[in-house]
Structure formats: C-alpha cells, structure tokens
Design a protein around this motif. Structure first.
Motif, short mmCIF file in Angstrom:
data_model
loop_
_atom_site.label_atom_id
_atom_site.label_comp_id
_atom_site.label_asym_id
_atom_site.label_seq_id
_atom_site.Cartn_x
_atom_site.Cartn_y
_atom_site.Cartn_z
N THR A 662 112.22 13.72 62.81
CA THR A 662 113.47 13.23 62.21
C THR A 662 113.29 11.86 61.60
N ASP A 663 112.59 10.99 62.32
CA ASP A 663 112.35 9.63 61.80
C ASP A 663 111.57 9.68 60.49
N GLN A 664 110.59 10.57 60.41
CA GLN A 664 109.80 10.67 59.19
C GLN A 664 110.64 11.19 58.03
N LEU A 665 111.46 12.20 58.28
CA LEU A 665 112.29 12.77 57.23
C LEU A 665 113.31 11.76 56.72
N LYS A 666 113.78 10.88 57.58
CA LYS A 666 114.77 9.87 57.19
C LYS A 666 114.18 8.82 56.24
N ARG A 667 112.88 8.77 56.14
CA ARG A 667 112.25 7.77 55.29
C ARG A 667 112.39 8.07 53.80
N GLY A 668 112.90 9.26 53.49
CA GLY A 668 113.17 9.58 52.09
C GLY A 668 112.12 10.43 51.43
N PHE A 669 112.44 10.84 50.20
CA PHE A 669 111.60 11.78 49.47
C PHE A 669 110.22 11.21 49.19
N GLY A 670 110.17 9.95 48.74
CA GLY A 670 108.89 9.35 48.37
C GLY A 670 107.92 9.29 49.53
N ALA A 671 108.44 8.97 50.73
CA ALA A 671 107.59 8.86 51.91
C ALA A 671 107.15 10.22 52.43
N ASN A 672 107.78 11.29 51.91
CA ASN A 672 107.46 12.63 52.39
C ASN A 672 106.86 13.51 51.30
N MET A 673 106.26 12.87 50.29
CA MET A 673 105.66 13.65 49.21
C MET A 673 104.56 14.57 49.71
N GLY A 674 103.81 14.11 50.71
CA GLY A 674 102.75 14.94 51.26
C GLY A 674 103.30 16.19 51.92
N LEU A 675 104.41 16.03 52.66
CA LEU A 675 105.04 17.17 53.32
C LEU A 675 105.61 18.14 52.29
N VAL A 676 106.28 17.59 51.29
CA VAL A 676 106.84 18.43 50.23
C VAL A 676 105.71 19.18 49.51
N ASN A 677 104.65 18.44 49.22
CA ASN A 677 103.50 19.03 48.56
C ASN A 677 102.93 20.19 49.38
N ALA A 678 102.85 20.00 50.70
CA ALA A 678 102.28 21.03 51.58
C ALA A 678 103.15 22.28 51.59
N ILE A 679 104.46 22.09 51.79
CA ILE A 679 105.36 23.24 51.91
C ILE A 679 105.52 23.97 50.58
N VAL A 680 105.79 23.21 49.52
CA VAL A 680 105.95 23.83 48.21
C VAL A 680 104.64 24.46 47.75
N GLY A 681 103.54 23.74 47.97
CA GLY A 681 102.24 24.25 47.55
C GLY A 681 101.85 25.53 48.26
N THR A 682 102.03 25.58 49.58
CA THR A 682 101.67 26.80 50.31
C THR A 682 102.60 27.95 49.96
N THR A 683 103.87 27.62 49.66
CA THR A 683 104.80 28.68 49.27
C THR A 683 104.41 29.28 47.92
N VAL A 684 104.07 28.42 46.96
CA VAL A 684 103.65 28.90 45.65
C VAL A 684 102.37 29.71 45.77
N MET A 685 101.39 29.18 46.52
CA MET A 685 100.14 29.90 46.69
C MET A 685 100.36 31.20 47.47
N GLY A 686 101.27 31.15 48.45
CA GLY A 686 101.58 32.35 49.21
C GLY A 686 102.22 33.41 48.34
N TYR A 687 103.09 32.97 47.43
CA TYR A 687 103.74 33.91 46.50
C TYR A 687 102.68 34.56 45.61
N PHE A 688 101.75 33.75 45.12
CA PHE A 688 100.66 34.28 44.29
C PHE A 688 99.83 35.29 45.07
N VAL A 689 99.49 34.96 46.32
CA VAL A 689 98.68 35.85 47.15
C VAL A 689 99.43 37.16 47.40
N MET A 690 100.71 37.05 47.71
CA MET A 690 101.51 38.23 48.00
C MET A 690 101.55 39.18 46.79
N GLN A 691 101.78 38.63 45.62
CA GLN A 691 101.84 39.46 44.42
C GLN A 691 100.46 40.02 44.06
#
Length: 841
Positions: A662-691
């Motif tokens: 929770t503390d990390q998420l409260k730091r805002g979007f910029g401080a969580n770019m790595g997390l966003v990158n991981a989740i969005v990236g794996t979702t996009v790659m997962g979608y590609f793999v699935m198709q």
C-alpha cells in the motif's frame, strides 16, 4: 588491537574471557600480517586454517580449530543481529533480517539479497561455470556428459592418483590422454571446493586415493540387502585408512586367531551400523579424533564435514565397482553431487557458522528477547501464519527437505509427477515468451529507461546465443548452465534431488520442447548486460554511480569500499565491450558477492524459483511422507506463479523501500512505473501467447472481450497464480481449474476413476460409448506427446483418425462446439481433411 577488542567484546557477550580474546586476536593478526606481506592470503579464515595445517600435534590443531570456530560463530551471530537491525530500521520488521540471511528478501536494506541461498548459487556459478568452460576448451564436455564403462574407470584412476601426497606420473596410470585431461580438470575444481570449505570453517584433510565421496544409492542397497552389502564392501575398502585404522591389523598380528576373529566381528558390526545409518539417514557418533572434538554441538556441520570420509577403497577400480553396484553408477553424477554438497556446506558455514541450525535458533531467540516489548514484531519473528517460516527456509538451504527422496514411495510418486510434466508442458516454450516482459521490468529496476529496458528484453535471447569466445566468457560468469548440470526442470517444479533415468528423461524433454535453450540464452544475455553495466560505470566512485545501481549493489552487501576494490577488475570482453568480471576479483568474499548479484538478477529477470519459493511451496515437508507427497502433488506447476509474485512483482512493490504494498502504491504513478511495466507488459505478452496458441491449434484468434483480457493477464503471469482463479477454461499450461487447484495428477486420477466406473457399467451391460473419452485420456498422458511442433502432425496422423474411427462425425461436432462455446472457427476445418469415420479426404 584495542578497537578490535571493543568490537569483538560487544559481540562476545561474555562467552570468552579477555585473555582468550587477546590470544585469538594476537595469533590471527600475527599470521595475517606475515602472510599478507607475501601476498599469499586474502582473509582471516584462510590464515587460521593454514596455521593449523602447519602444526604437527593434533591436539594443538584441535585447540586452534576450536578457537577459530568460537571466534567465527561470534562474528556470524553479530552480523546476523546487525542485519535484523537494518531490516527493522528500514521497514520496521526485524524478522526480515533473518529471512534475508536464509533466503533473501525484496526489501531495500544493505545485504537484503546476500543470503545462504544466494551464496550457494554464487559458488555453484563460480565453480561449475569455470568447470564447464574448461571442459569445452579441452573439447571434453560431450565426453564428460556421456562417460561410461572403461573411460569412466580411467578417469576414476586419474582422480585417485591425483589425490595422493605424491602422485605417480601420468605414464604410470592406465588411462588415455583424454581421461588424464578430464581427471585433471575435475581434480582442479574438487580441490578448490575442498579448500573453500576449509576456509568457511571445516578442517578437511587430504583423503589419499579418494575418487569422489562415496555415492550410496539407498534403493540399490535396500534391494541388495544388508548382508550382501556388508560382504561386498568389506572386500573393497582399505581397512588401514577407514575409521582411522581402528579395524586394521598389521600382517605380523594376523597369526593371533582370537584377535582376527574379534576383528572380523567388529568389522561386520561397524559395516552393519554404517548400512543402517546410510539407509535411514540417522548417523551414529563415530568420530574419535581430537579434531572432531574441537567442533561443539550436536548438529555441528563443520564437525560432520571435517570428519574423514567413512570409507576408503583399496583402489579406484574398487571404488568404481562399488559405485556401479551400490552407488549412482555414474562418476559424472557422483562428482557433481560431491561438488554441490561441498559448496552447500561452505555457504551454510560462511553465513551461519559451524553449527548452522543452532545459530538460526539462537538468532531468533535473541531477536525475540530484544523486541519482546513490541507484540507486532514478536509475532512476525515467530512467523505465525506467515507465507514462509524459518524452519521451512532452513530445510531448503540445508537440503534437509530432500531427506527421504530415495525411498521407494518417494521415487514412485516423483516418477508419476514427472510423467505429468512430460505429458503437459510440451508447449511451455510458447508460454515462456512472456519472460520478455519480466526481463524488461527487472532492467528498469536496475536503472534502464522504459525504452532501453524493452530493447534489452527483446535482445537478451540473441546475446545469450553467442558461440565461440563469447560463449566461454558467458559460461565463466556462471549463469545459464543449469541444463548442462541436469537441473533445468526445477524452474517449473519444486523438484526433489532425485537423479537417475527419470531426471535424464526430464532434461531431454526440456531440450526438445526448446524451453531449456530459451531460458539459458535469456539468462546468459541478461547476465552479460549487467556485467557490461558494471563495467561501463567502473570509472566512477560509488557515490557518483546512478541511484538505481547503488541500490542494486547495496542489497548484495557491496558498499563504497568494496566497489572501489571490485571496479579495478573491469576488462574488455571478446566483443570489445567492457565488463566487470567477478572471477578476476581476488578478494574471495567480494568475488562471491558479485557472483551472487549476477546469478540472482538472472533468476529475477527470467523467473526461476529459489529456496524462498520452494519453502513457500513445500513448507519443509519431506518426500516419502503423507504430508510431503501430498503437498508436492498439490503444488505441481505452481512454481512459476509463486516465483512471478515473489521475484519480479514482489521486487517492484517492496524493492524501492516501501514497508508495505500500500505504501508503495501511494507513491504515485511515476514511482510505480516498474510495476505498471511488469503487469501491462506480461498481460500484452500473455495475450500474444494466448492468440499464438489458438493459431497453432488451427483456430482463429479469440475475439476481444474482458474475459480474453483476463486470460491474457493470467497466461503471461502478470496476475501470478491468482489469475488461475479468474478464467476457468485454461491456465498457463493448458489445464482446467481442478488442475490449477489440486495439481494435474489429482485431476487425471479423478478422471481415470470416472472412466473405470463407466467401464464397469459397460461391462455390466450398459451401452455407453466411452471409447472417445478413453482415447482423449490416453492422449493427454503420453510423455513427449504434446510437443508444440509435433502436436498438429500427431493429431492429423493418429488422434483424429482414431476419434473418427471410434466415433464417426466427431470432428464436425467438435468444430460446432468450439464455435458455440468460444465463438471461434477453425482456420482450416479438420473435418475438411479427415473423412468421416477416418482416413483422408
């Protein structure tokens, strides 16, 4: 001297007298100054060991060894308490300090990733990476992996000869030139492991004529029986050098029949006790030397490691004959096991002292006493209802969790799980494309920009495929060599240490499904990138380094002084780029830190389970027990999901200094770019793999929908194991919800039971047609049958033909069902190629 006394007196807590402390420091400092003047030694432990080596009187050696052990344990304990204090200061959780010491944590404090597990992996990287590179340089790697019969016996002779105080010339050994070269390479790393273990706290002396540590196959011993084993080994061992010569009689005393008869009885009793100890794992107290008495405590690892090997064989040929009948029947496996065991003991003693288990308990008790006024911290230290407990963590790093793996029931169940792996993971290589997103996220944590991190992620596999000099260079970095050691399957299963034909089949399977070369190439590529990052920055002092790089170095216990030492070893690689090469660092401890950094970062980038993940999954339960086997079945194929959560995603949540998610998420979007990158990236790659999987099945791509989005997130691992609950049709490996929750074996056993009940109904007069279901069950449980590049060929040539023959019109009905339930059509309808009832149109 006065400053040293103050530091050690604080750690000592009145357990040694001032006189003893002064004596220890005086001896250590005198020895260190003398040796360092000649540039022969780099650390204190080695100087003490070498001093002991020069003493003639064993009692004097024992006295010095005991002092060294006490001194080392005091320092180890104080370092552990300091680590817990840093964890408490950083995230108000001192228990993370002890967890970090055992298996590493994601929190941001100095030494958070320098664990026993990381050190063990670092030592394996250093030793086995160099070993493999030397074998390749001598063009002997293939021969090493395929050693058999006469050649294997020749190599054993070379090793036995080299393990003599005065080895014979090679010309006197019955061995080929290739066997001599291979034996010399193996001896080089065997001796280095032996010396490194002594530096860590053991006192192992030369065992003349030793090939490797005797490898006993418990299954073969039990099958042969105690009496047969006792009779056979009694004829093979050298009694003068076994058990300190206690059961040896000189020739001139053999005329005393009564004495000879008593000796025979004593030998038999000794061997029977040994048989019971080996087959049950319960050791008897056999050490009687002054050296052994100098190691205190019932669970003293240094004592066990320092004791002479139980059996010394008359010759290399006698060892080889025994190994073929009652051992692993493989010099290669026995050698690798010997090195692994030695390095594991080294890591344990280096980080936890000469009595590791007792040290863990003592540290926990001291921390409970220290923080007893804070109920929250006490609860965390007791690990009540925690995902990982200290007992399970220690069981993993010590190898205790594998005790019992050679029992019949454990081997049988291991074989069953292996069959499921080889029948279900034929398409795992396609699923692994989502590793690209995890590599990108990890490169961002290491300081790369968003665009650069994705560029690195897509190019890593190609960098890791380099051959020639660059491949040898990468091997010496020690990363991406798991498949060459036969341990690749652990990425997907928290497997037990059970060598043999099953493990060889598993290794072959992961090569054929291309997952092994994909994973190893990515790890090598990532490691070369990190070593190059460090090399590029080597001209800068620590405080001038980028903040991200400072943080990365700090969690592996590399501070400004250590960086200044290490950066001098940056050199040009074969490709002209500058790399920081850990193997070039003279300081042993610092070299290990950098190897640990490279290996651990590769495992974070290409999610691979370590001791922490295995402790979460196996909970410390041993194979062969009801709880141990049950949890292994339930957690099969769960390693990737847990690892994705604890490593790449856990790092993004806790690796920047936040105490909670929770503390990390409260730091805002910029401080969580790595997390966003991981989740969005794996979702996009997962979608590609699935198709991609749908297209490989011959179907059109799935239509866009929220359900498809969740399936993509789950497929890529962005939601970890929790994604398995969000989409019931398929998990990352193609199974249903029951497989996800209970494991594939439970699912298949349930289906088999249902088929047997329905078969009973047919036998009793029912008219139900179960042929198609039986065929589908058989298809889903044939090892190697679902390799992604042969699956469609097998379907059209065999399985569709059988289905149509058993159930005419099956393919048309299948096509309609897919269209109705999934809103998909086939690109080319199978029924347009396969005729109704079988055959081609």
């Amino acid at each position: 001297m006065a400053d040293c006394l103050k530091v050690i007196d604080k750690a000592n807590a009145n357990r040694l007298s001032d006189e003893e402390l002064v004596e220890i420091l005086t001896e250590l400092q005198t020895e260190k100054k003398t040796r360092l003047a000649a540039n022969q030694l780099q650390n204190l432990d080695k100087s003490v060991f070498n001093r002991g080596e020069l003493m003639i009187n064993e009692a004097d050696v024992a006295r010095m060894v005991e002092k060294r052990s006490r001194y080392k344990n005091i320092i180890v304990e104080q370092r552990a308490i300091a680590l817990a204090e840093r964890a408490d200061k950083a995230v108000s959780n001192p228990s993370l300090g002890l967890e970090a010491l055992l298996v590493g944590v994601n929190a941001k404090f100095e030494g958070a990733q320098k664990s026993v597990d990381a050190l063990n992996q670092a030592l394996m990287a250093e030793f086995m990476g160099g070993f493999i590179a030397d074998l390749k340089k001598a063009n002997l790697k293939t021969q090493f992996n395929n050693m058999k019969k006469d050649f294997e016996r020749e190599v054993a002779r070379v090793l036995a000869n080299l393990n003599q105080k005065e080895p014979l010339p090679n010309s006197k050994i019955t061995a080929s030139k290739e066997a001599v070269t291979m034996g010399e390479i193996m001896f080089k790393y065997q001796r280095q492991a032996f010396q490194r273990e002594n530096m860590a706290g053991a006192f192992i002396r030369l065992k003349e004529g030793r090939v490797v540590g005797a490898s006993h196959d418990i299954r073969r011993m039990v099958k042969g029986g105690k009496e047969a084993w006792v009779d056979y080994i009694g004829q093979k061992i050298n009694w003068q050098k076994t058990a300190s010569g206690e059961f040896y009689l000189p020739d001139e005393m053999l005329i005393d029949r009564e004495l000879v008869q008593k000796l025979a009885t004593d030998r038999k009793a000794f061997l029977e006790r040994s048989y019971d100890a080996i087959t049950t794992g319960v050791r008897t107290q056999t050490e009687r030397t002054e050296i052994s008495k100098s190691f205190k405590g019932p669970g003293n690892l240094a004592k066990r490691e320092s004791a002479s090997a139980l059996f010394t064989f008359k010759s290399a040929d006698d060892w080889y004959d025994y190994d073929q009948l009652f051992g692993r029947a493989s010099l290669r496996e026995a050698f690798v096991q010997d090195i692994q065991s030695s390095l594991r003991s080294t890591a344990l003693m280096e980080m936890l002292g000469t009595n590791p288990k007792a040290m863990v308990d003592r540290i926990q008790q001291r921390l409970l006493e220290k923080y007893k006024s804070d109920p929250k911290k006490v609860k965390k230290l007791k690990r009540e209802a925690a995902a990982i407990n200290f007992k399970a963590a220690y069981a993993e790093i010590s190898g205790d969790v594998n005790l019992g793996s050679h029992t019949s029931i454990a081997r049988t169940f291991h074989f069953m799980r292996s069959l499921q792996t080889m029948a279900k993971l034929g398409g795992a290589f396609i699923s692994a494309f989502s590793d690209v997103a995890f590599i990108a996220a990890n490169r961002m944590y290491q300081g790369r920009s968003l665009m650069d991190s994705w560029g690195d992620a897509f190019s890593a596999v190609f960098k890791g495929m380099n051959a020639g000099e660059m491949r040898e260079f990468a091997d010496r970095l020690g990363v991406g060599i798991e498949g060459q050691l036969g341990d690749f399957m652990s990425r997907f299963n928290a497997s037990d240490d059970i060598p043999g034909q099953t493990s060889k089949m598993m290794s072959m399977f992961f090569k054929l499904n291309l997952l092994q070369p994909w994973t190893e190439s990515n790890k090598r590529g990532v490691t070369l990138m990190i070593a190059n990052d460090l090399g590029r920055e080597a001209s800068k002092s620590f405080n001038k380094l980028p903040d991200d790089l400072q943080r990365l170095l700090s969690i592996y216990d590399i501070d400004a002084a250590k960086w200044n030492k290490a950066r001098k070893n940056a050199k040009k690689g074969p490709d002209g780029r500058t790399y920081l090469i850990p193997g070039e660092i003279e300081d042993v401890s610092l070299r290990q830190n950098f190897f640990a950094l490279l290996v651990s970062e590769a495992d974070n980038a290409v999610p691979s389970p370590g001791a922490r993940e295995r402790a979460i999954l196996r909970r410390g339960y041993r194979p062969g027990t009801a709880a141990g086997e049950g949890i292994r079945f339930l957690t099969q194929f769960k390693s990737f999901g847990v690892t994705a959560l604890t490593k790449p995603l856990g790092r993004q949540l806790y690796g920047y200094g936040a105490a909670t998610a929770t503390d990390q998420l409260k730091r805002g979007f910029g401080a969580n770019m790595g997390l966003v990158n991981a989740i969005v990236g794996t979702t996009v790659m997962g979608y590609f793999v699935m198709q991609l999987k749908e297209v490989m099945k011959g179907r059109e791509m799935r239509p866009h929908s929220p359900e498809t989005f969740l399936a993509g997130a789950m497929q890529g691992g962005g939601l970890g194991i929790y994604g398995d609950f969000l989409f019931g049709e398929a998990n990352r490996y193609g199974g249903g919800t029951l497989q996800t929750l209970a494991g594939p074996f439970v699912s298949e056993a349930s289906e088999l039971g249902d088929l047997l009940q329905r078969t009973r109904g047919v036998v009793l007069g029912g008219d139900e047609d179960i042929g198609g279901d039986v065929l589908r069950f058989a298809k889903g449980n044939i090892p190697f049958g679902n390799l992604f590049y042969t699956k469609q060929v097998m379907d059209y040539l065999i399985w569709y033909q059988f289905q149509e023959a058993l159930n005419p019109g099956y393919l048309r009905r299948m096509e309609k069902r897919v269209e109705r339930e999934n809103n998909q059509k086939f690109i080319i309808r199978p029924s347009s190629i396969i005729a109704t009832g079988g055959g081609f149109r």
